[in-house]
Scaffold this active site. Structure first.
Site, PDB file in Angstrom:
ATOM      1  N   GLY A 137      11.233  -2.725   6.034  1.00  0.00           N
ATOM      2  CA  GLY A 137      12.368  -1.898   6.423  1.00  0.00           C
ATOM      3  C   GLY A 137      12.870  -1.030   5.292  1.00  0.00           C
ATOM      4  N   CYS A 138      14.186  -1.015   5.120  1.00  0.00           N
ATOM      5  CA  CYS A 138      14.810  -0.158   4.110  1.00  0.00           C
ATOM      6  C   CYS A 138      14.447  -0.566   2.680  1.00  0.00           C
ATOM      7  CB  CYS A 138      16.324  -0.177   4.288  1.00  0.00           C
ATOM      8  SG  CYS A 138      16.877   0.493   5.871  1.00  0.00           S
ATOM      9  N   ALA A 139      14.066  -1.822   2.485  1.00  0.00           N
ATOM     10  CA  ALA A 139      13.694  -2.282   1.138  1.00  0.00           C
ATOM     11  C   ALA A 139      12.345  -1.738   0.696  1.00  0.00           C
ATOM     12  CB  ALA A 139      13.658  -3.806   1.098  1.00  0.00           C
ATOM     13  N   ALA A 140      11.581  -1.166   1.635  1.00  0.00           N
ATOM     14  CA  ALA A 140      10.208  -0.773   1.328  1.00  0.00           C
ATOM     15  C   ALA A 140      10.111   0.357   0.318  1.00  0.00           C
ATOM     16  CB  ALA A 140       9.472  -0.395   2.614  1.00  0.00           C
TER      17      ALA A 140
END
Length: 379
Positions: A137-140
């Protein structure tokens, strides 16, 4: 030391404002008990404009998961090459100089990954390594930077291309009326971003140390329910408070590197919403103005998932205020709850030839023949 060069970012041509989002929400969910709360939360996201890959009339319809994934494939192939070309140019490398591609996206699914298509389409070598990441998700965005750092450390002199393609609007679910889902409808935007991590040379952030951290027993707090209609975003009400346990981890990363996290020169962090930035300012004891690039991304583009950190970094480059040796932090947050963090210092590429010699032995270099220039360089 691996250098994270200037990213390239592109957002789609279809614009939706905060006022339009609120009006669409009122019409689509009229009479729902949670609508007043949702409208208030959307107003407080800090998002003023977002860009989406289709006209809003198409976005608000659901043609089925198969058709949406077809659109994802077509639009990613249409939009990624131009951004990749710009990122390569920013880094001063050619497609055949790339040794690995890290492709991150959580808004569509392709197999083989878009990495294979990019290699075949853009003239990269057939032995280019492929590293697709689909479930962070956004951590990628932070994870891609860290894995590129790891790759360049393992294979010195290598160049890694990072590509983020997030078409969040393709995940809109008109039948979902939970507060988390409705909030996401007013928060997420679409974007494509790319950047090169050079194994040597280049201007940008020299990556010196990275770390990952998972908050225990929070894997259900941000998630997808995968159903016949596609990806359904699920958000726990406790997510906004996660910066309190993550701030000490960021502080420890800087401390282990001999730095004080309170006095770095730049901070590039994932802007999932205003509270993330406000809480980091509070718990790290850092002036909120230091997160101005992340704020700008959130305000102008919305939460563009893994592309946020790349866009905020682009804004830092374009500000042009970093001097060699400036210290900084990059951090992405996402499902897990996962944090991917890195620290490094600003470096500026120094031309091989001093200006006083440019008209002599380095003339071939100016003409673009690096090898000839090196052969003719005086001892």
């Amino acid at each position: 030391m691996p250098i994270l060069c200037k990213p390239a970012v592109n957002v789609p041509e279809y614009l939706i404002t905060l006022e339009q989002t609120l009006e669409f929400a009122r019409k689509a969910h009229a009479g729902k008990s949670q609508l007043p709360l949702t409208l208030r939360l959307i107003r407080n996201t800090g998002v003023r404009e977002r860009h989406i890959v289709q006209p809003i009339e198409q976005t608000l319809r659901h043609p089925g998961f198969e058709e949406r994934n077809r659109v994802y494939e077509a639009e990613s192939k249409r939009r990624c090459p131009e951004v990749v070309e710009q990122a390569l140019a920013n880094a001063g490398v050619a497609a055949r100089d790339i040794d690995a591609i890290i492709y991150v996206s959580c808004t569509g699914f392709l197999m083989p990954s878009l990495t294979a298509w990019l290699i075949n389409t853009m003239g990269m070598r057939s032995n280019t390594r492929q590293v697709p990441i689909a479930q962070l998700g956004c951590a990628a965005g932070g994870a891609a930077i860290n894995r590129a750092h790891d790759f360049c450390t393992a294979y010195p002199g290598s160049n890694v291309l990072i590509v983020s393609c997030e078409l969040c609007s393709l995940c809109y679910q008109p039948e979902d009326d939970g507060v988390g889902s409705l909030l996401s409808d007013g928060l997420f935007g679409d974007a494509v971003a790319a950047a090169v991590v050079r194994g040597s040379g280049g201007t940008g952030m020299a990556l010196e140390r990275n770390a990952s951290y998972l908050i225990p027993n929070t894997e259900q707090w941000i998630s997808y329910a995968v159903r016949a209609t596609g990806f359904h975003f699920q958000l726990d009400r406790r997510v906004p408070g996660t910066m309190e346990p993550l701030a000490p981890v960021l502080r420890e990363l800087a401390t282990d590197h001999g730095w004080d996290v309170r006095s770095l020169d730049f901070y590039i962090v994932h802007a999932g919403g205003p509270r993330i930035l406000n809480d980091l300012s509070k718990f790290l004891d850092v002036d909120i103005k230091m997160f101005r690039h992340s704020w700008a991304t959130l305000t102008e583009y919305g939460n563009i998932a893994s592309a946020v950190v790349l866009d905020a970094l682009r804004r830092l480059f374009e500000e042009g205020a970093m001097a060699p040796g400036a210290t900084g932090l990059v951090a992405g947050f996402g499902p897990g709850i996962t944090a991917e963090m890195a620290v490094g210092s600003w470096t500026v590429d120094v031309p091989r030839y001093p200006e006083s010699r440019l008209l002599g032995a380095a003339a071939p270099y100016l003409a673009g023949d690096r090898a000839q220039a090196r052969r003719k360089e005086p001892a």
